[in-house]
Design an enzyme around this catalytic site. Structure first.
Site, PDB file in Angstrom:
ATOM      1  N   GLY A   9       0.855  -1.188   0.000  1.00  0.00           N
ATOM      2  CA  GLY A   9       0.000   0.000   0.000  1.00  0.00           C
ATOM      3  C   GLY A   9       0.884   1.228   0.000  1.00  0.00           C
ATOM      4  N   CYS A  10       0.526   2.208   0.767  1.00  0.00           N
ATOM      5  CA  CYS A  10       1.274   3.457   0.836  1.00  0.00           C
ATOM      6  C   CYS A  10       2.710   3.212   1.307  1.00  0.00           C
ATOM      7  CB  CYS A  10       0.563   4.409   1.800  1.00  0.00           C
ATOM      8  SG  CYS A  10       1.483   5.918   2.089  1.00  0.00           S
ATOM      9  N   PHE A  11       3.663   3.704   0.543  1.00  0.00           N
ATOM     10  CA  PHE A  11       5.059   3.447   0.926  1.00  0.00           C
ATOM     11  C   PHE A  11       5.491   4.233   2.153  1.00  0.00           C
ATOM     12  CE2 PHE A  11       6.101   5.948  -3.218  1.00  0.00           C
ATOM     13  CZ  PHE A  11       5.824   7.173  -2.654  1.00  0.00           C
TER      14      PHE A  11
END
Length: 175
Positions: A9-11
């Protein structure tokens, strides 16, 4: 030093988690798994590049094993939601392990198989396991995002719980 690439998902979330794991020397946010060279963040989040937001780790395998890294990765994001993590939706937010060699592929598949056998998650695991393609670093503004922006709502509501999960579930692996 060894290397690993994960997309959870979001890094910003995965970077913050792995910065706190012993043996991890460097974490870089970027993009992997797509078909465009040197994509910009704005292109990736529009879903036109095929890339996932990912992190590239450099780690000391004498201090932390690849198996432990995969276990941390799988436990600190939702591997059962296809192309999403919470409110973040799109193929660029997919769960993926981009392996760099046959041993990493084997280990990733074994960790997931063990999770499935133990029914760790009630829903099927949809984490993609694929050979790593080129990893493209994200713009520098994404580096250290959580560490520099802890007061922001996203960090407090989304990333903090993941950090707590690391701290309680993997105490022996925390720096």
């Amino acid at each position: 030093m060894d290397e690993a690439i994960f997309a959870g998902g979001c890094f910003w979330c995965t970077e913050a988690i792995f910065q706190r794991v012993k043996g991890v020397e460097r974490v870089k946010s970027g993009f992997c798994g797509g078909h465009i060279k040197n994509p910009a963040y704005r292109e990736v989040v529009q879903g036109r590049t095929g890339h996932a937001e990912a992190i590239h780790l450099t780690y000391d395998s004498e201090r932390v094993s690849y198996e432990d890294l995969v276990a941390v990765f799988m436990a600190t994001h939702d591997p059962t939601t296809l192309n999403r993590q919470g409110y973040d939706v799109g193929t660029h937010y997919r769960s993926a392990i981009f392996y760099l060699n046959e041993q990493q592929e084997k280990t990733a598949r074994e960790v997931i198989k063990n999770m499935e056998e133990k029914a760790v998650d009630t829903d099927p695991i949809v984490t993609e396991i694929a050979p790593a393609t080129a990893f493209y670093p994200a713009e520098d503004i994404h580096d250290e995002y959580y560490n520099n922006n802890r007061e922001q709502g996203y960090c407090q509501n989304i990333i903090d719980p993941k950090i707590r999960k690391l701290m309680t579930g993997f105490k022996e692996l925390v720096k």
